[in-house]
Design a protein around this motif. Sequence first.
Motif, PDB file in Angstrom:
ATOM      1  N   THR A   8       8.716   0.382   6.124  1.00 43.31           N
ATOM      2  CA  THR A   8       7.337   0.353   6.606  1.00 43.31           C
ATOM      3  C   THR A   8       7.193  -0.589   7.796  1.00 43.31           C
ATOM      4  O   THR A   8       6.338  -0.386   8.651  1.00 43.31           O
ATOM      5  CB  THR A   8       6.379  -0.097   5.488  1.00 43.31           C
ATOM      6  OG1 THR A   8       6.814  -1.368   4.965  1.00 43.31           O
ATOM      7  CG2 THR A   8       6.337   0.921   4.363  1.00 43.31           C
ATOM      8  N   GLY A   9       8.033  -1.619   7.867  1.00 41.08           N
ATOM      9  CA  GLY A   9       7.918  -2.600   8.945  1.00 41.08           C
ATOM     10  C   GLY A   9       8.199  -2.016  10.309  1.00 41.08           C
ATOM     11  O   GLY A   9       7.523  -2.345  11.295  1.00 41.08           O
ATOM     12  N   LYS A  10       9.193  -1.137  10.408  1.00 41.51           N
ATOM     13  CA  LYS A  10       9.501  -0.522  11.703  1.00 41.51           C
ATOM     14  C   LYS A  10       8.395   0.443  12.111  1.00 41.51           C
ATOM     15  O   LYS A  10       8.011   0.494  13.290  1.00 41.51           O
ATOM     16  CB  LYS A  10      10.850   0.188  11.628  1.00 41.51           C
ATOM     17  CG  LYS A  10      11.311   0.830  12.928  1.00 41.51           C
ATOM     18  CD  LYS A  10      12.806   1.033  12.962  1.00 41.51           C
ATOM     19  CE  LYS A  10      13.270   2.021  11.901  1.00 41.51           C
ATOM     20  NZ  LYS A  10      12.895   3.419  12.240  1.00 41.51           N
TER      21      LYS A  10
ATOM     22  N   TRP B 170       7.655  -3.173  -6.986  1.00 37.74           N
ATOM     23  CA  TRP B 170       6.681  -3.797  -6.093  1.00 37.74           C
ATOM     24  C   TRP B 170       5.574  -4.542  -6.832  1.00 37.74           C
ATOM     25  O   TRP B 170       4.954  -5.456  -6.289  1.00 37.74           O
ATOM     26  CB  TRP B 170       6.070  -2.725  -5.188  1.00 37.74           C
ATOM     27  CG  TRP B 170       5.327  -1.634  -5.921  1.00 37.74           C
ATOM     28  CD1 TRP B 170       5.852  -0.542  -6.526  1.00 37.74           C
ATOM     29  CD2 TRP B 170       3.911  -1.553  -6.113  1.00 37.74           C
ATOM     30  NE1 TRP B 170       4.866   0.233  -7.094  1.00 37.74           N
ATOM     31  CE2 TRP B 170       3.670  -0.359  -6.847  1.00 37.74           C
ATOM     32  CE3 TRP B 170       2.834  -2.341  -5.731  1.00 37.74           C
ATOM     33  CZ2 TRP B 170       2.379   0.032  -7.201  1.00 37.74           C
ATOM     34  CZ3 TRP B 170       1.550  -1.953  -6.085  1.00 37.74           C
ATOM     35  CH2 TRP B 170       1.328  -0.776  -6.818  1.00 37.74           C
ATOM     36  N   GLN B 171       5.344  -4.183  -8.111  1.00 34.07           N
ATOM     37  CA  GLN B 171       4.297  -4.885  -8.871  1.00 34.07           C
ATOM     38  C   GLN B 171       4.664  -6.332  -9.158  1.00 34.07           C
ATOM     39  O   GLN B 171       3.804  -7.128  -9.560  1.00 34.07           O
ATOM     40  CB  GLN B 171       4.035  -4.158 -10.199  1.00 34.07           C
ATOM     41  CG  GLN B 171       3.490  -2.753 -10.051  1.00 34.07           C
ATOM     42  CD  GLN B 171       4.595  -1.705 -10.076  1.00 34.07           C
ATOM     43  OE1 GLN B 171       5.747  -2.009  -9.771  1.00 34.07           O
ATOM     44  NE2 GLN B 171       4.251  -0.484 -10.457  1.00 34.07           N
ATOM     45  N   ALA B 172       5.943  -6.698  -8.949  1.00 33.66           N
ATOM     46  CA  ALA B 172       6.358  -8.089  -9.181  1.00 33.66           C
ATOM     47  C   ALA B 172       5.825  -9.030  -8.108  1.00 33.66           C
ATOM     48  O   ALA B 172       5.773 -10.250  -8.308  1.00 33.66           O
ATOM     49  CB  ALA B 172       7.882  -8.171  -9.230  1.00 33.66           C
TER      50      ALA B 172
ATOM     51  N   ALA C 149       0.832  -1.201   0.000  1.00 34.94           N
ATOM     52  CA  ALA C 149       0.000   0.000   0.000  1.00 34.94           C
ATOM     53  C   ALA C 149       0.869   1.255   0.000  1.00 34.94           C
ATOM     54  O   ALA C 149       0.570   2.242  -0.687  1.00 34.94           O
ATOM     55  CB  ALA C 149      -0.926  -0.005   1.214  1.00 34.94           C
ATOM     56  N   ALA C 150       1.974   1.228   0.754  1.00 35.56           N
ATOM     57  CA  ALA C 150       2.886   2.378   0.777  1.00 35.56           C
ATOM     58  C   ALA C 150       3.535   2.571  -0.585  1.00 35.56           C
ATOM     59  O   ALA C 150       3.727   3.706  -1.036  1.00 35.56           O
ATOM     60  CB  ALA C 150       3.953   2.172   1.847  1.00 35.56           C
ATOM     61  N   ALA C 151       3.877   1.475  -1.249  1.00 36.38           N
ATOM     62  CA  ALA C 151       4.468   1.568  -2.583  1.00 36.38           C
ATOM     63  C   ALA C 151       3.490   2.201  -3.564  1.00 36.38           C
ATOM     64  O   ALA C 151       3.861   3.067  -4.368  1.00 36.38           O
ATOM     65  CB  ALA C 151       4.889   0.184  -3.064  1.00 36.38           C
TER      66      ALA C 151
ATOM     67  N   VAL D 128       8.725   4.239  -2.239  1.00 33.32           N
ATOM     68  CA  VAL D 128       8.972   3.337  -1.110  1.00 33.32           C
ATOM     69  C   VAL D 128       8.634   1.938  -1.606  1.00 33.32           C
ATOM     70  O   VAL D 128       7.470   1.567  -1.701  1.00 33.32           O
ATOM     71  CB  VAL D 128       8.115   3.713   0.108  1.00 33.32           C
ATOM     72  CG1 VAL D 128       8.362   2.750   1.271  1.00 33.32           C
ATOM     73  CG2 VAL D 128       8.407   5.143   0.532  1.00 33.32           C
ATOM     74  N   ASP D 129       9.653   1.162  -1.940  1.00 29.28           N
ATOM     75  CA  ASP D 129       9.468  -0.108  -2.638  1.00 29.28           C
ATOM     76  C   ASP D 129      10.018  -1.260  -1.803  1.00 29.28           C
ATOM     77  O   ASP D 129      11.191  -1.249  -1.421  1.00 29.28           O
ATOM     78  CB  ASP D 129      10.203  -0.057  -3.986  1.00 29.28           C
ATOM     79  CG  ASP D 129       9.824  -1.206  -4.909  1.00 29.28           C
ATOM     80  OD1 ASP D 129       9.796  -2.356  -4.448  1.00 29.28           O
ATOM     81  OD2 ASP D 129       9.562  -0.940  -6.097  1.00 29.28           O
ATOM     82  N   PRO D 130       9.195  -2.275  -1.495  1.00 28.29           N
ATOM     83  CA  PRO D 130       9.677  -3.384  -0.666  1.00 28.29           C
ATOM     84  C   PRO D 130      10.553  -4.399  -1.401  1.00 28.29           C
ATOM     85  O   PRO D 130      11.028  -5.356  -0.789  1.00 28.29           O
ATOM     86  CB  PRO D 130       8.375  -4.045  -0.191  1.00 28.29           C
ATOM     87  CG  PRO D 130       7.412  -3.792  -1.309  1.00 28.29           C
ATOM     88  CD  PRO D 130       7.758  -2.416  -1.823  1.00 28.29           C
ATOM     89  N   THR D 131      10.777  -4.200  -2.701  1.00 33.51           N
ATOM     90  CA  THR D 131      11.609  -5.170  -3.440  1.00 33.51           C
ATOM     91  C   THR D 131      13.050  -4.694  -3.577  1.00 33.51           C
ATOM     92  O   THR D 131      13.758  -5.107  -4.497  1.00 33.51           O
ATOM     93  CB  THR D 131      11.018  -5.458  -4.836  1.00 33.51           C
ATOM     94  OG1 THR D 131      11.077  -4.275  -5.641  1.00 33.51           O
ATOM     95  CG2 THR D 131       9.593  -5.948  -4.736  1.00 33.51           C
TER      96      THR D 131
END
Length: 310
Positions: free
Chosen positions: A147-149, A122-124, A76-78, A85-88
């Motif tokens: 985002t995890g922290k 992040w779309q991956a 959601a943040a991405a 802000v990309d989790p990958t």
Amino acid sequence: MIERAEWRAIGTSAHLLTDGGDHAAARAAVVQVLADVDLAYSRFRPDSELSQIRAARGTTTTVSPLLGHAIEVALAAAARTDGAVDPTVGRAMRAIGYDADFAIVADRLAPVTIRFERVPGWQAIRYESWSRALHIPVGVELDLGSTGKALASDMAAAAALDVSGATGVLVSLGGDIATAGTPPEGGWRILAAEDSETPPDAEGEVVAIDGGALATSSITVRHWRTTSGATMHHLIDPRTGAPVVGPWRTVAVVAPTCVEANALATATIVMGEGGRSWLDATGAAARLVAMDGTIVRLGGWPDPASSAAA
């Protein structure tokens, strides 16, 4: 009466403030949330759920409710930040040398080979919230650190308030500050510092918030030098796979949740020249520190000089 506690957890400083209630119960609740978070999505623990998934990438895995929630928050943040802000960025983080707890990375004396990795985007990631089914393609590595922290701060504050009977609670994890309940008279007073290790009673600009959260993102703290003399820091630009280069060194944002505040602050730094106007359009109260130390205040963030004059 405000009671305080400070300790180290999940690789950063943890602060807990409670207004009334059972402070010991509040601390125990925060400690439990952080232990659960660490086991679910630590990048550095080989026994964490996230590490196990990394080893099995390319397959579809059913994840725990906590990890599933953290992934939903990250995606959601991405989407909210257009991928800033990309989790990958996991492989890119390891490629620049951030492959262990920061205390270890900062103290390394051996030569470090730096390479830049393309960020898949992040779309991956494929995640179904109803079944908690997660598919991570081969070559993609999750990093939920940002985002995890912030999510941990939000959850810890809520848990502490729930079990302690306190009027209000504040939890800070390395500059990601979340509150719950009713604030003390005058609000929660917070030092606007670039380094989360700065003592809260140090000299500097102080603001007060009456609820919600305040998160600070900065490239001035988690940085290290390679043997070639290059300086690396932990904020990756997904467009290049390299540490961000831009006009802002620190951004602090106030928002209803710590997750939202952190996403806005981090995205502003990552976006570079366009970050200020993007953040201003959100209406969030924010304090931006440029590379030369110039301070810009947006969205009603108070100016100490004007306040003193008034």
